[in-house]
Design a protein around this motif. Structure first.
Motif, mmCIF file in Angstrom:
data_model
loop_
_atom_site.group_PDB
_atom_site.id
_atom_site.type_symbol
_atom_site.label_atom_id
_atom_site.label_comp_id
_atom_site.label_asym_id
_atom_site.label_seq_id
_atom_site.Cartn_x
_atom_site.Cartn_y
_atom_site.Cartn_z
ATOM 1 N N CYS A 4 0.821 -1.214 0.000
ATOM 2 C CA CYS A 4 0.000 0.000 0.000
ATOM 3 C C CYS A 4 0.853 1.261 0.000
ATOM 4 O O CYS A 4 0.555 2.205 0.714
ATOM 5 N N ARG A 5 1.932 1.243 -0.760
ATOM 6 C CA ARG A 5 2.783 2.422 -0.863
ATOM 7 C C ARG A 5 3.454 2.421 -2.219
ATOM 8 O O ARG A 5 3.455 1.420 -2.916
ATOM 9 N N SER A 6 4.040 3.528 -2.553
ATOM 10 C CA SER A 6 4.750 3.670 -3.815
ATOM 11 C C SER A 6 6.004 2.801 -3.804
ATOM 12 O O SER A 6 6.537 2.467 -2.744
ATOM 13 N N LEU A 7 6.488 2.456 -4.973
ATOM 14 C CA LEU A 7 7.754 1.725 -5.083
ATOM 15 C C LEU A 7 8.936 2.686 -5.191
ATOM 16 O O LEU A 7 10.038 2.288 -5.522
ATOM 17 N N ASN A 8 8.696 3.949 -4.892
ATOM 18 C CA ASN A 8 9.745 4.966 -4.864
ATOM 19 C C ASN A 8 10.087 5.297 -3.415
ATOM 20 O O ASN A 8 9.194 5.588 -2.612
ATOM 21 N N TYR A 9 11.368 5.255 -3.109
ATOM 22 C CA TYR A 9 11.848 5.595 -1.771
ATOM 23 C C TYR A 9 12.761 6.807 -1.880
ATOM 24 O O TYR A 9 13.557 6.903 -2.815
ATOM 25 N N TYR A 10 12.660 7.695 -0.910
ATOM 26 C CA TYR A 10 13.493 8.893 -0.898
ATOM 27 C C TYR A 10 14.383 8.874 0.336
ATOM 28 O O TYR A 10 13.954 8.495 1.430
ATOM 29 N N LEU A 11 15.621 9.308 0.123
ATOM 30 C CA LEU A 11 16.632 9.313 1.177
ATOM 31 C C LEU A 11 17.291 10.685 1.202
ATOM 32 O O LEU A 11 17.777 11.161 0.166
ATOM 33 N N ASP A 12 17.285 11.326 2.358
ATOM 34 C CA ASP A 12 17.935 12.628 2.528
ATOM 35 C C ASP A 12 18.486 12.711 3.945
ATOM 36 O O ASP A 12 17.747 13.001 4.889
ATOM 37 N N PRO A 13 19.788 12.464 4.103
ATOM 38 C CA PRO A 13 20.387 12.519 5.441
ATOM 39 C C PRO A 13 20.302 13.902 6.089
ATOM 40 O O PRO A 13 20.443 14.023 7.299
ATOM 41 N N THR A 14 20.061 14.938 5.312
ATOM 42 C CA THR A 14 19.991 16.299 5.842
ATOM 43 C C THR A 14 18.564 16.770 6.089
ATOM 44 O O THR A 14 18.342 17.925 6.434
ATOM 45 N N SER A 15 17.586 15.901 5.939
ATOM 46 C CA SER A 15 16.181 16.275 6.088
ATOM 47 C C SER A 15 15.883 16.808 7.486
ATOM 48 O O SER A 15 16.366 16.274 8.488
ATOM 49 N N ALA A 16 15.062 17.849 7.540
ATOM 50 C CA ALA A 16 14.644 18.423 8.816
ATOM 51 C C ALA A 16 13.348 17.788 9.321
ATOM 52 O O ALA A 16 12.912 18.073 10.443
ATOM 53 N N SER A 17 12.743 16.926 8.523
ATOM 54 C CA SER A 17 11.488 16.287 8.915
ATOM 55 C C SER A 17 11.709 15.338 10.098
ATOM 56 O O SER A 17 12.653 14.557 10.113
ATOM 57 N N VAL A 18 10.831 15.422 11.068
ATOM 58 C CA VAL A 18 10.898 14.533 12.225
ATOM 59 C C VAL A 18 10.395 13.139 11.849
ATOM 60 O O VAL A 18 10.869 12.128 12.344
ATOM 61 N N VAL A 19 9.439 13.097 10.943
ATOM 62 C CA VAL A 19 8.836 11.847 10.492
ATOM 63 C C VAL A 19 9.654 11.297 9.323
ATOM 64 O O VAL A 19 10.066 12.040 8.442
ATOM 65 N N GLU A 20 9.899 9.985 9.320
ATOM 66 C CA GLU A 20 10.610 9.330 8.234
ATOM 67 C C GLU A 20 9.718 8.249 7.630
ATOM 68 O O GLU A 20 9.482 7.223 8.239
ATOM 69 N N LEU A 21 9.222 8.527 6.429
ATOM 70 C CA LEU A 21 8.339 7.586 5.738
ATOM 71 C C LEU A 21 8.922 7.099 4.419
ATOM 72 O O LEU A 21 8.323 6.275 3.745
ATOM 73 N N GLY A 22 10.050 7.669 4.019
ATOM 74 C CA GLY A 22 10.641 7.307 2.743
ATOM 75 C C GLY A 22 9.974 7.993 1.570
ATOM 76 O O GLY A 22 10.159 7.604 0.429
ATOM 77 N N THR A 23 9.200 9.037 1.846
ATOM 78 C CA THR A 23 8.522 9.792 0.794
ATOM 79 C C THR A 23 9.288 11.074 0.507
ATOM 80 O O THR A 23 10.199 11.444 1.252
#
Length: 98
Positions: A4-23
């Motif tokens: 139930c999710r996209s087959l695209n994953y995103y990775l950003d070690p510098t992200s400021a987002s507290v939540v990590e969903l791979g979007t």
């Protein structure tokens, strides 16, 4: 197994987002998080998975603890939120030392 999710994953070690969903809005911060999902949800499946890594970042792959197994294809590409042709990203393989 249905997914139930996209087959695209995103990775950003510098992200400021507290939540990590791979979007795109809430990317993973660690390379290992992507690999866990690949092993858990995509192993032994006929799927093409895309992993987008934020340009100009460095991600570390702990090689002894994770691997990619029996997935049709996994594409690794860079992405940018500000330009159409993103700069490169780095993946550094590291070994666990005890």
């Amino acid at each position: 197994m249905p997914l139930c999710r996209s087959l695209n994953y995103y990775l950003d070690p510098t992200s400021a987002s507290v939540v990590e969903l791979g979007t795109l809005e809430h990317p993973y911060k660690e390379f290992d998080s992507v690999l866990v999902e690949l092993m858990k949800f995509h192993t032994h499946n006929n799927r093409i998975v895309n992993v987008f890594i934020m340009e100009e970042t460095t991600s570390y792959w702990l090689q002894s603890k994770s691997y990619i197994s029996n997935i049709t294809m996994v594409n690794f590409q860079t992405y940018s939120k500000i330009r159409a042709a993103p700069n490169t990203a780095n993946i550094v393989g590291v070994k666990l030392t005890t």
